[in-house]
Design a protein around this motif. Structure first.
Motif, PDB file in Angstrom:
ATOM      1  N   GLU A 162       4.149   2.010  -5.065  1.00  0.00           N
ATOM      2  CA  GLU A 162       4.682   3.282  -4.747  1.00  0.00           C
ATOM      3  C   GLU A 162       4.423   4.399  -5.786  1.00  0.00           C
ATOM      4  N   ILE A 163       4.266   5.595  -5.609  1.00  0.00           N
ATOM      5  CA  ILE A 163       4.262   6.786  -6.519  1.00  0.00           C
ATOM      6  C   ILE A 163       5.403   7.227  -6.896  1.00  0.00           C
ATOM      7  N   THR A 164       5.670   6.831  -8.279  1.00  0.00           N
ATOM      8  CA  THR A 164       6.998   7.030  -8.669  1.00  0.00           C
ATOM      9  C   THR A 164       7.323   8.724  -9.116  1.00  0.00           C
ATOM     10  N   LYS A 165       6.275   9.201  -9.258  1.00  0.00           N
ATOM     11  CA  LYS A 165       6.398  10.620  -9.443  1.00  0.00           C
ATOM     12  C   LYS A 165       4.965  11.204  -9.273  1.00  0.00           C
ATOM     13  N   PRO A 166       4.621  12.518  -8.993  1.00  0.00           N
ATOM     14  CA  PRO A 166       3.267  12.886  -9.212  1.00  0.00           C
ATOM     15  C   PRO A 166       2.806  12.897 -10.551  1.00  0.00           C
ATOM     16  N   GLY A 167       1.602  12.262 -10.658  1.00  0.00           N
ATOM     17  CA  GLY A 167       0.853  12.224 -11.839  1.00  0.00           C
ATOM     18  C   GLY A 167      -0.215  11.472 -12.008  1.00  0.00           C
ATOM     19  N   ALA A 168      -0.492  10.799 -13.225  1.00  0.00           N
ATOM     20  CA  ALA A 168      -1.878  10.085 -13.641  1.00  0.00           C
ATOM     21  C   ALA A 168      -1.506   8.899 -12.916  1.00  0.00           C
ATOM     22  N   PRO A 169      -2.657   8.073 -12.916  1.00  0.00           N
ATOM     23  CA  PRO A 169      -2.695   6.714 -12.477  1.00  0.00           C
ATOM     24  C   PRO A 169      -1.483   5.806 -12.573  1.00  0.00           C
ATOM     25  N   GLU A 170      -1.027   5.911 -13.770  1.00  0.00           N
ATOM     26  CA  GLU A 170       0.224   5.150 -14.380  1.00  0.00           C
ATOM     27  C   GLU A 170       1.379   5.160 -13.596  1.00  0.00           C
ATOM     28  N   VAL A 171       1.669   6.252 -12.798  1.00  0.00           N
ATOM     29  CA  VAL A 171       2.714   6.540 -11.857  1.00  0.00           C
ATOM     30  C   VAL A 171       2.865   5.569 -10.776  1.00  0.00           C
ATOM     31  N   LEU A 172       1.902   4.973 -10.485  1.00  0.00           N
ATOM     32  CA  LEU A 172       1.636   3.806  -9.415  1.00  0.00           C
ATOM     33  C   LEU A 172       2.354   2.594  -9.953  1.00  0.00           C
ATOM     34  N   GLN A 173       3.296   2.178  -9.349  1.00  0.00           N
ATOM     35  CA  GLN A 173       4.038   0.936  -9.775  1.00  0.00           C
ATOM     36  C   GLN A 173       4.359  -0.085  -8.643  1.00  0.00           C
ATOM     37  N   PRO A 174       4.332  -1.083  -8.929  1.00  0.00           N
ATOM     38  CA  PRO A 174       4.912  -2.329  -7.970  1.00  0.00           C
ATOM     39  C   PRO A 174       6.424  -1.976  -7.767  1.00  0.00           C
ATOM     40  N   ALA A 175       6.778  -2.262  -6.339  1.00  0.00           N
ATOM     41  CA  ALA A 175       8.150  -2.278  -5.944  1.00  0.00           C
ATOM     42  C   ALA A 175       8.252  -3.336  -4.674  1.00  0.00           C
ATOM     43  N   MET A 176       9.416  -3.257  -4.154  1.00  0.00           N
ATOM     44  CA  MET A 176       9.889  -3.752  -3.005  1.00  0.00           C
ATOM     45  C   MET A 176      10.456  -2.929  -1.951  1.00  0.00           C
ATOM     46  N   MET A 177       9.870  -2.857  -0.806  1.00  0.00           N
ATOM     47  CA  MET A 177      10.457  -2.345   0.320  1.00  0.00           C
ATOM     48  C   MET A 177      10.648  -2.976   1.673  1.00  0.00           C
ATOM     49  N   PRO A 178      11.528  -2.543   2.772  1.00  0.00           N
ATOM     50  CA  PRO A 178      11.750  -3.345   3.772  1.00  0.00           C
ATOM     51  C   PRO A 178      10.603  -3.147   4.660  1.00  0.00           C
ATOM     52  N   LEU A 179      10.285  -4.207   5.570  1.00  0.00           N
ATOM     53  CA  LEU A 179       8.921  -3.896   6.232  1.00  0.00           C
ATOM     54  C   LEU A 179       9.191  -2.814   7.556  1.00  0.00           C
ATOM     55  N   PRO A 180       8.156  -2.118   7.740  1.00  0.00           N
ATOM     56  CA  PRO A 180       8.236  -1.297   8.652  1.00  0.00           C
ATOM     57  C   PRO A 180       8.103  -2.074  10.131  1.00  0.00           C
ATOM     58  N   SER A 181       8.652  -1.527  11.114  1.00  0.00           N
ATOM     59  CA  SER A 181       8.665  -2.042  12.524  1.00  0.00           C
ATOM     60  C   SER A 181       7.664  -1.087  13.368  1.00  0.00           C
ATOM     61  N   PRO A 182       6.704  -1.558  13.879  1.00  0.00           N
ATOM     62  CA  PRO A 182       5.938  -0.915  14.898  1.00  0.00           C
ATOM     63  C   PRO A 182       6.406  -0.370  16.020  1.00  0.00           C
ATOM     64  N   ARG A 183       6.010   0.948  16.152  1.00  0.00           N
ATOM     65  CA  ARG A 183       6.618   1.781  17.222  1.00  0.00           C
ATOM     66  C   ARG A 183       5.898   1.899  18.437  1.00  0.00           C
ATOM     67  N   HIS A 184       6.112   2.697  19.553  1.00  0.00           N
ATOM     68  CA  HIS A 184       5.514   2.469  20.762  1.00  0.00           C
ATOM     69  C   HIS A 184       3.912   2.616  20.503  1.00  0.00           C
ATOM     70  N   GLY A 185       3.104   1.762  20.957  1.00  0.00           N
ATOM     71  CA  GLY A 185       1.612   2.025  20.764  1.00  0.00           C
ATOM     72  C   GLY A 185       1.024   1.741  19.498  1.00  0.00           C
ATOM     73  N   GLU A 186       1.827   1.035  18.371  1.00  0.00           N
ATOM     74  CA  GLU A 186       1.547   0.633  17.524  1.00  0.00           C
ATOM     75  C   GLU A 186       1.362  -0.701  16.938  1.00  0.00           C
TER      76      GLU A 186
END
Length: 328
Positions: free
Chosen positions: A11-35
């Motif tokens: 995820e992008i923890t805040k706007p900035g240089a490459p180091e703002v990209l950090q590993p994280a955990m998130m819930p799975l998205p669910s496909p919507r109609h047509g996805e």
């Protein structure tokens, strides 16, 4: 297919240089109609990802806040109304965002089969550049066999794709790049002339050739008036990015007197239907060229998903030739 509740992401923890990209955990998205929901094997890394990371390119409404505009993997679930695809199919896909993750949802119509003979890593490097190049060079720019075509940044993902596609179309291909090594790589891909922009004036070269019939540019800035001078009468300039900025003083009398066309587009904000039409064109006209070995993605390097920050630093160094991917 059994699905977990949570997934690894970057995820992008805040706007900035490459180091703002950090590993994280998130819930799975669910496909919507047509996805569809795709279990990603690889995700592509692109300049718009870096712009989003820097806070300069917001995702469209309803899209994932995660970066990542392309990837390849296996379909893990289908939303309502999806036909022609099945769970377990291997696909590569254009994504509205969310590619820096183990799972991503995207419209089913934006999926394409993994071309035979290509690895998942190679397939992940196809969608963003091929959708962009085909729609702008062929559909918008109208490139024809025998025309003189100039693409700037020939060693980039966009550039390496444009050189090969234009060459396969029978055009005469000219390009610019920032080193002799990069120019050599462009020549091997089918460019007739590759100009090191540090010591060669592309305007003079193109004027000596009769001018470019079509120019694909992502530099902008002071390249804009130079592109106008480099065009042949009735030539077309297609703008797809502005690495040097979007504002410049331009003499439009030349546009009028020489009947020039200036156009451009960005891919991400276009409608799902527009992107689906591009996908259909690619499947019919370009995928056979890939499967025949006439066109292939140029691969630069591979990073682990958790090392997305290193991948961005490498991309922004401009040391790469071709595509960078993340192994999910």
């Amino acid at each position: 297919m059994s699905l977990p509740e949570m997934m690894r992401v970057v995820e992008i923890t805040k706007p900035g240089a490459p180091e703002v990209l950090q590993p994280a955990m998130m819930p799975l998205p669910s496909p919507r109609h047509g996805e569809v929901l795709i279990k990603l094997a690889y995700a592509g890394v692109n300049r718009p990802d870096a712009l989003q990371r820097a806070g300069m390119y917001d995702p469209p409404k309803g899209a994932s806040p995660l970066p990542g505009l392309e990837g390849a993997g296996i379909i893990a679930a289908l939303g309502d109304g999806v036909s022609g695809l099945s769970v377990g199919d291997e696909v590569c896909a254009l994504l509205p965002g969310g590619g820096y993750a183990e799972y991503v949802r995207t419209p089913a119509a934006h999926c394409l089969p993994v071309p035979s003979g290509l690895s998942m890593a190679q397939a992940a490097a196809l969608p963003e550049t091929f959708f962009t190049v085909y729609s702008n060079v062929i559909m918008r720019g109208g490139l024809q066999a025998g025309e003189r075509f100039l693409v700037h940044g020939g060693s980039s993902g966009i550039g390496t794709t444009a050189i090969q596609l234009a060459n396969a179309m029978g055009a005469r291909v000219f390009t610019t790049a920032g080193s002799d090594e990069k120019c050599d790589a462009c020549l091997k891909l089918g460019a007739e002339r590759a100009m090191n922009y540090r010591n060669v004036d592309f305007v003079e070269v193109m004027k000596a050739e009769g001018g470019a019939n079509l120019i694909l540019d992502m530099v902008g800035g002071n390249y804009l008036p130079r592109n106008i001078r480099a065009l042949a009468d009735d030539g077309r300039l297609v703008q797809i990015a502005f690495l040097q900025g979007p504002k410049v003083e331009l003499n439009f009398a030349q546009v009028m007197m020489r009947r020039l066309t200036i156009t451009g587009s960005t891919l991400r904000p276009q409608s799902d239907l527009a992107k689906a039409r591009i996908a259909e064109e690619l499947k019919r006209k370009v995928w056979p060229l890939i499967e025949a070995g006439r066109i292939a993605p140029v691969m630069d390097s591979e990073f682990a998903l958790d090392d997305a920050a290193k991948a961005h630093a490498h991309m922004e160094s401009s040391a790469h030739i071709g595509k960078i991917v993340l192994k999910v």
